[in-house]
Design a protein around this motif. Structure first.
Motif, short mmCIF file in Angstrom:
data_model
loop_
_atom_site.label_atom_id
_atom_site.label_comp_id
_atom_site.label_asym_id
_atom_site.label_seq_id
_atom_site.Cartn_x
_atom_site.Cartn_y
_atom_site.Cartn_z
N GLU A 173 -15.65 -17.91 11.57
CA GLU A 173 -14.86 -17.52 10.39
C GLU A 173 -14.69 -16.01 10.28
O GLU A 173 -13.84 -15.53 9.53
CB GLU A 173 -15.53 -18.06 9.12
N LYS A 174 -15.51 -15.27 11.01
CA LYS A 174 -15.42 -13.79 10.98
C LYS A 174 -14.37 -13.25 11.96
O LYS A 174 -14.15 -12.05 12.05
CB LYS A 174 -16.78 -13.18 11.31
N ILE A 175 -13.77 -14.14 12.76
CA ILE A 175 -12.69 -13.70 13.65
C ILE A 175 -11.38 -13.89 12.88
O ILE A 175 -11.04 -15.00 12.48
CB ILE A 175 -12.67 -14.54 14.96
N ARG A 176 -10.68 -12.77 12.69
CA ARG A 176 -9.50 -12.78 11.81
C ARG A 176 -8.22 -12.94 12.63
O ARG A 176 -8.07 -12.29 13.66
CB ARG A 176 -9.50 -11.43 11.07
N ASN A 177 -7.33 -13.81 12.17
CA ASN A 177 -6.04 -14.01 12.83
C ASN A 177 -5.02 -12.99 12.32
O ASN A 177 -4.81 -12.88 11.11
CB ASN A 177 -5.47 -15.39 12.50
N ILE A 178 -4.39 -12.27 13.23
CA ILE A 178 -3.32 -11.33 12.84
C ILE A 178 -2.04 -11.82 13.53
O ILE A 178 -1.88 -11.62 14.75
CB ILE A 178 -3.62 -9.88 13.28
N PRO A 179 -1.12 -12.45 12.78
CA PRO A 179 0.11 -12.95 13.40
C PRO A 179 1.00 -11.80 13.86
O PRO A 179 1.06 -10.75 13.21
CB PRO A 179 0.79 -13.75 12.29
N ASN A 180 1.68 -12.01 14.99
CA ASN A 180 2.69 -11.07 15.50
C ASN A 180 2.13 -9.67 15.75
O ASN A 180 2.79 -8.67 15.44
CB ASN A 180 3.89 -11.00 14.55
N PHE A 181 0.92 -9.56 16.28
CA PHE A 181 0.34 -8.27 16.68
C PHE A 181 -0.20 -8.42 18.10
O PHE A 181 -0.84 -9.43 18.40
CB PHE A 181 -0.81 -7.87 15.74
N GLN A 204 -0.55 -14.25 18.40
CA GLN A 204 -1.52 -14.45 17.33
C GLN A 204 -2.79 -13.72 17.74
O GLN A 204 -3.54 -14.22 18.59
CB GLN A 204 -1.77 -15.95 17.18
N PHE A 205 -3.00 -12.52 17.20
CA PHE A 205 -4.10 -11.67 17.66
C PHE A 205 -5.41 -12.09 17.00
O PHE A 205 -5.48 -12.27 15.78
CB PHE A 205 -3.79 -10.21 17.34
N LYS A 206 -6.46 -12.22 17.80
CA LYS A 206 -7.80 -12.52 17.29
C LYS A 206 -8.52 -11.19 17.08
O LYS A 206 -8.92 -10.54 18.05
CB LYS A 206 -8.59 -13.38 18.29
N ASP A 207 -8.66 -10.80 15.83
CA ASP A 207 -9.29 -9.53 15.50
C ASP A 207 -10.80 -9.76 15.33
O ASP A 207 -11.24 -10.43 14.40
CB ASP A 207 -8.67 -9.02 14.19
N ILE A 208 -11.57 -9.16 16.26
CA ILE A 208 -13.02 -9.38 16.25
C ILE A 208 -13.75 -8.38 15.35
O ILE A 208 -14.97 -8.49 15.18
CB ILE A 208 -13.61 -9.30 17.68
#
Ligand code: AMP
Length: 179
Positions: free
Chosen positions: A14-22, A28-32
């Motif tokens: 749940e701590k990995i954040r989805n950033i669409p269109n980056f 769909q970027f997985k922001d760690i």
């Protein structure tokens, strides 16, 4: 072997954040950064990596530019082994081997120092995210080019739909989180 509760893994996920269109449309970027920004989660990630690799024969850890450095550095310190940077073209100062590849973002070139590995050394590759597998496969080929034996590729997160693991076959592949 350290036992990690599946509820801890779920909280880490749940701590990995989805950033669409980056960084571009359609990705769909997985922001760690939310995960590594909290000590308990960074420690959990490293505890899992260390428990998997502490008994294995590893001479060096190869870290993929740039987020791979975060985990590979901490892991190499814990295991007491050397670390090899695999970097984008133009960043390494000494003689390099280089290989081009296609990433999710476009054409790239990865490089490694020609003297990074002694022939026959056992090498573990670490990166943050396994997506299409092109980056990791290129890194694996660079390790082989230097004479290393690739023992495994380890990732924090794997984007299963992109089938990177199939591209890496028959190299052994491990991920802590699957999306
Ligand atoms: P690939 O070659 O497609 O497997 O891409 C893997 C490399 O690109 C890793 O170094 C990741 O840091 C980065 N990357 C690719 N896709 C993503 C994504 N959707 N989210 C986060 N990082 C990614």
């Amino acid at each position: 072997m350290t036992y990690v509760l599946s509820s801890s893994i779920e909280r880490l996920k749940e701590k990995i954040r989805n950033i669409p269109n980056f960084p571009r449309q359609g990705v769909q970027f997985k922001d760690i950064t939310p995960a590594i920004g909290e000590g308990q989660f960074f420690r959990l990630i490293m505890t899992i990596f260390i428990s998997r690799y502490q008994k294995k024969k590893i001479d060096k850890i190869a870290a993929i530019d740039a987020r791979g450095f975060i985990f590979a550095g901490a892991l190499a310190h814990s295991l007491g082994v050397g670390i090899i940077p695999i970097r984008k073209k133009g960043k390494l100062p000494y003689k390099t081997y280089e290989l081009p590849y296609k990433s999710e973002y476009g054409e790239e070139i990865l490089t490694i120092h020609q003297d990074a590995i002694t022939k026959g050394e056992s090498v573990l590759i670490i990166d943050d995210v396994l997506a299409t597998g092109n980056t990791a496969l290129t890194a694996a080929l660079l390790i082989e080019k230097c004479g290393g034996n690739l023992m495994e590729l380890g990732f924090l997160a794997e984007l299963c739909d992109l089938k990177g693991r199939e591209k890496l076959f028959p190299f052994p592949c491990y991920s802590i989180l699957q999306f």
